[in-house]
Design a protein around this motif. Sequence first.
Motif, PDB file in Angstrom:
ATOM      1  N   THR A  30       0.837  -1.192   0.000  1.00  0.00           N
ATOM      2  CA  THR A  30       0.000   0.000   0.000  1.00  0.00           C
ATOM      3  C   THR A  30       0.869   1.237   0.000  1.00  0.00           C
ATOM      4  O   THR A  30       0.527   2.246   0.592  1.00  0.00           O
ATOM      5  CB  THR A  30      -0.926   0.003   1.232  1.00  0.00           C
ATOM      6  OG1 THR A  30      -0.118  -0.131   2.387  1.00  0.00           O
ATOM      7  CG2 THR A  30      -1.926  -1.124   1.169  1.00  0.00           C
ATOM      8  N   ALA A  35      -2.966   6.617   5.560  1.00  0.00           N
ATOM      9  CA  ALA A  35      -3.077   5.511   6.495  1.00  0.00           C
ATOM     10  C   ALA A  35      -4.037   5.769   7.636  1.00  0.00           C
ATOM     11  O   ALA A  35      -4.170   4.930   8.492  1.00  0.00           O
ATOM     12  CB  ALA A  35      -1.698   5.203   7.064  1.00  0.00           C
ATOM     13  N   SER A  94       5.152   3.260   2.535  1.00  0.00           N
ATOM     14  CA  SER A  94       5.959   2.081   2.861  1.00  0.00           C
ATOM     15  C   SER A  94       6.604   1.541   1.598  1.00  0.00           C
ATOM     16  O   SER A  94       5.988   1.518   0.531  1.00  0.00           O
ATOM     17  CB  SER A  94       5.109   0.995   3.525  1.00  0.00           C
ATOM     18  OG  SER A  94       4.159   0.476   2.620  1.00  0.00           O
ATOM     19  N   VAL A 432       4.993  -3.889  14.260  1.00  0.00           N
ATOM     20  CA  VAL A 432       4.249  -4.389  13.108  1.00  0.00           C
ATOM     21  C   VAL A 432       3.319  -5.484  13.606  1.00  0.00           C
ATOM     22  O   VAL A 432       3.761  -6.403  14.319  1.00  0.00           O
ATOM     23  CB  VAL A 432       5.196  -4.934  12.021  1.00  0.00           C
ATOM     24  CG1 VAL A 432       4.400  -5.594  10.889  1.00  0.00           C
ATOM     25  CG2 VAL A 432       6.063  -3.812  11.462  1.00  0.00           C
ATOM     26  N   ASP A 435      -2.111  -9.445  11.222  1.00  0.00           N
ATOM     27  CA  ASP A 435      -3.546  -9.667  11.329  1.00  0.00           C
ATOM     28  C   ASP A 435      -3.929 -10.986  10.667  1.00  0.00           C
ATOM     29  O   ASP A 435      -3.324 -11.387   9.669  1.00  0.00           O
ATOM     30  CB  ASP A 435      -4.311  -8.519  10.664  1.00  0.00           C
ATOM     31  CG  ASP A 435      -4.104  -7.195  11.376  1.00  0.00           C
ATOM     32  OD1 ASP A 435      -4.076  -7.206  12.621  1.00  0.00           O
ATOM     33  OD2 ASP A 435      -3.949  -6.164  10.703  1.00  0.00           O
ATOM     34  N   PRO A 449      -2.101 -10.224   6.284  1.00  0.00           N
ATOM     35  CA  PRO A 449      -1.664  -8.835   6.137  1.00  0.00           C
ATOM     36  C   PRO A 449      -0.795  -8.402   7.315  1.00  0.00           C
ATOM     37  O   PRO A 449      -1.033  -8.800   8.456  1.00  0.00           O
ATOM     38  CB  PRO A 449      -2.986  -8.051   6.122  1.00  0.00           C
ATOM     39  CG  PRO A 449      -3.963  -8.913   6.847  1.00  0.00           C
ATOM     40  CD  PRO A 449      -3.521 -10.338   6.660  1.00  0.00           C
ATOM     41  N   ARG A 451       0.784  -5.015   9.346  1.00  0.00           N
ATOM     42  CA  ARG A 451       0.347  -3.633   9.547  1.00  0.00           C
ATOM     43  C   ARG A 451       1.284  -2.922  10.519  1.00  0.00           C
ATOM     44  O   ARG A 451       1.439  -3.328  11.667  1.00  0.00           O
ATOM     45  CB  ARG A 451      -1.082  -3.665  10.086  1.00  0.00           C
ATOM     46  CG  ARG A 451      -1.733  -2.335  10.400  1.00  0.00           C
ATOM     47  CD  ARG A 451      -3.245  -2.509  10.581  1.00  0.00           C
ATOM     48  NE  ARG A 451      -3.604  -3.545  11.519  1.00  0.00           N
ATOM     49  CZ  ARG A 451      -4.175  -3.339  12.726  1.00  0.00           C
ATOM     50  NH1 ARG A 451      -4.406  -2.098  13.129  1.00  0.00           N
ATOM     51  NH2 ARG A 451      -4.491  -4.345  13.512  1.00  0.00           N
ATOM     52  N   TYR A 452       1.942  -1.842  10.038  1.00  0.00           N
ATOM     53  CA  TYR A 452       2.733  -1.006  10.935  1.00  0.00           C
ATOM     54  C   TYR A 452       1.775  -0.246  11.834  1.00  0.00           C
ATOM     55  O   TYR A 452       0.770   0.320  11.381  1.00  0.00           O
ATOM     56  CB  TYR A 452       3.590  -0.037  10.128  1.00  0.00           C
ATOM     57  CG  TYR A 452       4.189   1.082  10.957  1.00  0.00           C
ATOM     58  CD1 TYR A 452       5.126   0.808  11.955  1.00  0.00           C
ATOM     59  CD2 TYR A 452       3.823   2.406  10.745  1.00  0.00           C
ATOM     60  CE1 TYR A 452       5.673   1.821  12.715  1.00  0.00           C
ATOM     61  CE2 TYR A 452       4.374   3.427  11.496  1.00  0.00           C
ATOM     62  CZ  TYR A 452       5.301   3.134  12.481  1.00  0.00           C
ATOM     63  OH  TYR A 452       5.832   4.148  13.236  1.00  0.00           O
ATOM     64  N   ALA A 453       2.077  -0.240  13.140  1.00  0.00           N
ATOM     65  CA  ALA A 453       1.151   0.371  14.096  1.00  0.00           C
ATOM     66  C   ALA A 453       1.898   1.199  15.121  1.00  0.00           C
ATOM     67  O   ALA A 453       3.017   0.869  15.540  1.00  0.00           O
ATOM     68  CB  ALA A 453       0.330  -0.707  14.803  1.00  0.00           C
ATOM     69  N   SER A 465      -2.426   3.180  12.192  1.00  0.00           N
ATOM     70  CA  SER A 465      -1.786   2.019  11.589  1.00  0.00           C
ATOM     71  C   SER A 465      -1.900   2.082  10.079  1.00  0.00           C
ATOM     72  O   SER A 465      -2.697   2.846   9.526  1.00  0.00           O
ATOM     73  CB  SER A 465      -2.400   0.717  12.109  1.00  0.00           C
ATOM     74  OG  SER A 465      -3.731   0.558  11.653  1.00  0.00           O
ATOM     75  N   LYS A 466      -1.112   1.249   9.412  1.00  0.00           N
ATOM     76  CA  LYS A 466      -1.101   1.192   7.955  1.00  0.00           C
ATOM     77  C   LYS A 466      -0.654  -0.194   7.504  1.00  0.00           C
ATOM     78  O   LYS A 466       0.379  -0.704   7.962  1.00  0.00           O
ATOM     79  CB  LYS A 466      -0.130   2.233   7.392  1.00  0.00           C
ATOM     80  CG  LYS A 466       0.184   2.081   5.899  1.00  0.00           C
ATOM     81  CD  LYS A 466       1.272   3.054   5.482  1.00  0.00           C
ATOM     82  CE  LYS A 466       1.748   2.772   4.055  1.00  0.00           C
ATOM     83  NZ  LYS A 466       0.656   2.772   3.078  1.00  0.00           N
ATOM     84  N   THR A 467      -1.394  -0.802   6.622  1.00  0.00           N
ATOM     85  CA  THR A 467      -0.975  -2.069   6.040  1.00  0.00           C
ATOM     86  C   THR A 467       0.239  -1.835   5.150  1.00  0.00           C
ATOM     87  O   THR A 467       0.229  -0.962   4.281  1.00  0.00           O
ATOM     88  CB  THR A 467      -2.110  -2.706   5.223  1.00  0.00           C
ATOM     89  OG1 THR A 467      -3.226  -2.960   6.078  1.00  0.00           O
ATOM     90  CG2 THR A 467      -1.663  -4.016   4.586  1.00  0.00           C
TER      91      THR A 467
END
Length: 503
Positions: A30, A35, A94, A432, A435, A449, A451-453, A465-467
Motif C-alpha cells: 500500500t 493511512a 511504505s 508491526v 492480522d 496482512p 500492519r505497521y502500528a 496504523s497502515k498495512t
Amino acid sequence: MAPTPGTRRGTHRRTARSLLAALALAATTTSGATATTAAASTATTDASATAGVFAPAPPHNPYAGPDGTATMHGDTGSSDTTPLAGPGAGTWHSERTALASACPTVLVGADGYPVALCTPLFGQVPTVRLLDPDDGSSLAELALTKGSLLGGVYAYTDHQDRLVVADGSRALLRVGHHQDTDGSWRLTVDRRLSLTSAIPEGDAVTGLAPDWKGRVWFATGNGVVGTADDTTGTVRTLTLPAGERVANSISTAPQGTAVTTTHATYLLTAGADGTPKITWRKPYDRGTARKPGLLSWGSGSTPTFFGPGTGTDYVAIVDNADDAAHLEVYRTSDGADVCRVPVLRAAAGPASENSPVGIGRSVFVAGTYGYPYPAVPEGAGDSVPASADFAGGLTRVDVRADGTGCAPVWDNALRSAAVPKLSTGDGLLHTVLRDPLIPGTKGTSLLDPFRYAQIDPATGKVVRSKTVGVGSLFDTLQMAGTITTDGTFLQGTVTGVLRITAE
C-alpha cells in the motif's frame, strides 16, 4: 574515507518498487496510500503529548553507537527504547528493499548510515549490508564466515560506527564502512580478534555487548561467558553450569552484564584482569518443554535493564512456566525478587520470545506463542504442543513506586509480529502487527496482512496504523525495528527491509 557525521549521499528519494510480479506468492503493498482518519491523527497528537512520561532510559554506553540505534534492542541495556520520534502525522509511505535475506538486525551509527546484518535465504551465510539512508538500497555488502543460526542475528555498532559481530570462525570482528574517491562504498574488517582459544570447537557466540571499560562481553550457546579486549588481545572466560544454554543476547549496564540462560538469569562483573565472576544467579520456571513460538526451552528474553532512578535499577525477563508466562523483575544490585506477575492473559498465549520493553517503572511484554517460525536453532528440541495458533498479546506492567511488587496496567490481544520499540521522542510504541486473513481468528496463513502500528503506551490501544504488505514476503518474524534520525522506521523482514516514512 569515512563519511562525516550527519552527512548523507544523495537526496531523499521515494522510489517505487514493484518486485512482486516476479514472485510466485501473491502479495500487495500500500505504498503511498494515506493511512489514517482525522480522528486517528488527533489520537496520535494526544499520545505524543505524553512524550517524556517514560524515563529514564539506561545511561549511554560510551563504547556503543547512538542510543536507540546501537543494538537490536536500542542500547546495551536492551531497553527497547529510543529517543527518536517515528513517522509523524503526515501521509505514510511504505517501501520494501528486497534483499533475498532475512534481516533481523538493522542498526544506525552516528553518521546516519544504516548497517544491516542479514542471512540470505540461499546459502544462509551471514552478510553485512550498508544501506543508503535515502532510499534503503544496498550500497555495499560483506559476507562473513557461516556459523550457527543465531550467529547471524546479534551485533552492535560501536562509537566509531563499526559493526561489532562474531563470525562462524569464532572471531570478533569490527566491520567498518568506507567511501572511496569515486563515491563508491566498501565494507572491510577493520579489526579481528580470534576467540578460538576461549571457545571450544562446535560452540559459537550468541550475544555480545560492550561494557563501560570498552571490553566486549560475549556469551556462547553452550554457556561460555567472556570478555575480550581487541586492543590488547586479552580474552578471559567463565563457563556457566553444565546444561545451561544461552539462546538470546546479553545486556550491559554500569553495574554489570546480564545473561539469561535456559535455566537462570545472571549478573556478572569482571575482575581487574577481565575475568568474569558471578554476582548473583536467579533460576526461573523454564517449564517442561519448549513451547510453540519459542526458539529455545526456557526464557525467550534478552534481559532488560530499566528503572526509575539510574535507568538500570532492575532486570526483567519473561519465564516459560507451563501454566502462564510471567514477567520476572529482579533488583540489579543484589538479584532480590521485585515481582513475578502473569502476563499475556487476554490473548491466552503463555510465551514470549521477545525481550521486554523497559523504562522508568514500566515494562511491556509482547507474546509470541504459536508464531510460525520457518526454522529453529539446532538443539532447540521439539515444542509441546507441536504447533499452536498465533495468540499474540501485549501487556504493560508497572513496578510500584516503592519498589515492592508490580501491578498490571493493561493487557490486550494485539498480535505483534515484531519486537515493539517505545519512543520517548513521540511517546508511542512502534511495531508491526500480523492480522489474521480471516478476522476474528488466530490462525496464520501465507496471505496474512502485516500492519505497521503506533500504540498508546498509556492504554495499549492502536492510535494509527497502515498495512505495509500482504503475504510471507513481508513477514517481520518477531524482529526488531529501528527509528532513524529523520523519523524513518526500518523493519527487517524475512526477505529484506521495510521503510515506513511520513511526509
